[in-house]
Design a protein around this motif. Sequence first.
Motif, short mmCIF file in Angstrom:
data_model
loop_
_atom_site.label_atom_id
_atom_site.label_comp_id
_atom_site.label_asym_id
_atom_site.label_seq_id
_atom_site.Cartn_x
_atom_site.Cartn_y
_atom_site.Cartn_z
N ASP A 119 0.96 -1.26 -0.05
CA ASP A 119 0.08 -0.04 -0.03
C ASP A 119 0.82 1.17 0.11
N HIS A 163 -1.85 -0.98 -4.88
CA HIS A 163 -2.96 -1.26 -4.04
C HIS A 163 -3.55 -2.52 -4.48
N ALA A 214 -1.81 -5.39 -2.67
CA ALA A 214 -2.06 -5.22 -1.26
C ALA A 214 -3.57 -5.99 -0.90
N SER A 246 -11.06 -4.15 6.01
CA SER A 246 -9.95 -3.45 5.20
C SER A 246 -10.19 -3.92 3.77
N ARG A 289 -11.35 -1.52 0.47
CA ARG A 289 -10.48 -1.30 -0.74
C ARG A 289 -10.95 -1.93 -1.97
N VAL A 299 -9.68 0.18 -5.75
CA VAL A 299 -8.38 -0.26 -6.14
C VAL A 299 -7.81 0.64 -7.27
N VAL A 320 -7.12 4.19 -2.09
CA VAL A 320 -7.65 3.10 -0.96
C VAL A 320 -8.07 4.36 0.22
N VAL A 338 -5.97 1.64 5.21
CA VAL A 338 -4.71 1.29 5.69
C VAL A 338 -4.24 1.55 7.09
#
Length: 123
Positions: free
Chosen positions: A18, A23, A26, A71, A75, A79, A83, A88
């Motif tokens: 991130d 992203h 992540a 989370s 997100r 993406v 985000v 985060v």
Amino acid sequence: MARRVLPALLVLAALLADLAGGHGLALSLLLVAIPAGFVLALDCYGDVLEGRCSRVRPIVAGLVVLLLVLSAALRSPAVVGGVPQFAVSSLVITLVLYAAILFGALAPARVAVESGRRAEGYG
């Protein structure tokens, strides 16, 4: 032992991805970290059933799984455009809670050693 460390390593890798702007990577790491975190929560629950720890550890591990799912859910549609900050921040909170689980796992061993010394007359 690897199954206890794997979720924290996946979350750390997701946080680093991130911060580097990856992203999508992540999100992929988080989707792998969710089942790994669930296995850790079940493992902690098994420790409670066997009397190796208190009930706090599986509750914290379950909270971590909830944060991971939250989370990933926050997100997933974002993406491409970015985000949300809470997605985060929840990774950082997750890492702190995994550290608390680690210290909680190490604390009973320390207490048992100290009480053993007292029983033997060393303390």
